[in-house]
Write an enzyme that holds these catalytic residues in place. Structure first.
Site, PDB file in Angstrom:
ATOM      1  N   GLY A 294       0.836  -1.188   0.000  1.00 41.48           N
ATOM      2  CA  GLY A 294       0.000   0.000   0.000  1.00 41.48           C
ATOM      3  C   GLY A 294       0.875   1.242   0.000  1.00 41.48           C
ATOM      4  N   CYS A 295       0.363   2.311   0.514  1.00 43.18           N
ATOM      5  CA  CYS A 295       1.085   3.574   0.569  1.00 43.18           C
ATOM      6  C   CYS A 295       2.423   3.395   1.288  1.00 43.18           C
ATOM      7  CB  CYS A 295       0.234   4.604   1.304  1.00 43.18           C
ATOM      8  SG  CYS A 295       1.055   6.180   1.544  1.00 43.18           S
ATOM      9  N   PHE A 296       3.491   3.839   0.654  1.00 41.13           N
ATOM     10  CA  PHE A 296       4.804   3.636   1.278  1.00 41.13           C
ATOM     11  C   PHE A 296       4.965   4.417   2.573  1.00 41.13           C
ATOM     12  CE2 PHE A 296       6.433   6.251  -2.596  1.00 41.13           C
ATOM     13  CZ  PHE A 296       5.959   7.447  -2.091  1.00 41.13           C
TER      14      PHE A 296
END
Length: 174
Positions: free
Chosen positions: A12-14
């Protein structure tokens, strides 16, 4: 002199993948970036357009004498929903897919064995769909994405509140 190895994980979002690793002993640095695509040195805007084939990921530089790759893989699972192939939590699309990018045969064996243990555990009602793929070039994201949880704690808390924090508590708490 300490050793250095690298691991690359997408979940997902880093922004949300940095803190869980960054705080562990033996971690030298965690870099937010992009991997797995066909554009050389992509920008955030290019990756967000879903035209480069890249996935947001973190590259972890670690000392294997202090923390093993196997331990990193176990930490990785506990940051993700391994049953969701099309993103993670509120982050949807290929650029947010869960992937363990392996750099060599040993990492591949460790990742596959760990995935098999998770599948066999019966912890989830749905299949484990996280991919294990050969690592491709990793491109660090722009500076404003690095150490996001430290630089932007309020926005980071909002990002965590998008379902990730609750899922982790519900599924990974001991």
């Amino acid at each position: 002199m300490s050793k250095e190895e690298t691991a690359i994980f997408a979940g997902g979002c880093f922004w949300c993948m940095v803190k869980p690793f960054d705080t562990m002993p033996g971690i030298k640095k965690v870099i937010s970036g992009y991997t797995g695509g066909h554009t050389v040195n992509p920008t955030y805007e290019q990756v967000a357009s879903h035209t480069t084939g890249h996935t947001e990921a973190v590259e972890i530089v670690f000392d294997p004498d202090v923390i093993s790759y196997e331990q990193l893989v176990e930490i990785y699972w506990q940051q993700t929903d391994p049953t969701d192939a099309m993103g993670q939590f509120q982050d949807r699309g290929d650029s947010y897919r869960p992937v363990i990018f392996v750099k060599n045969e040993q990492q591949k064996k460790v990742a596959e064995a760990s995935k098999k243990r998770l599948e066999d555990s019966g912890k989830f009602d749905k299949p484990i769909v996280t991919k294990i793929e050969p690592a491709k070039p990793f491109y660090p994201a722009e500076d404003y994405h690095q150490d996001f949880y430290k630089k932007n704690p309020l926005r980071y808390q909002i990002e965590e509140a998008g379902g990730r924090d609750k899922f982790i508590k519900d599924h990974w708490s001991k």
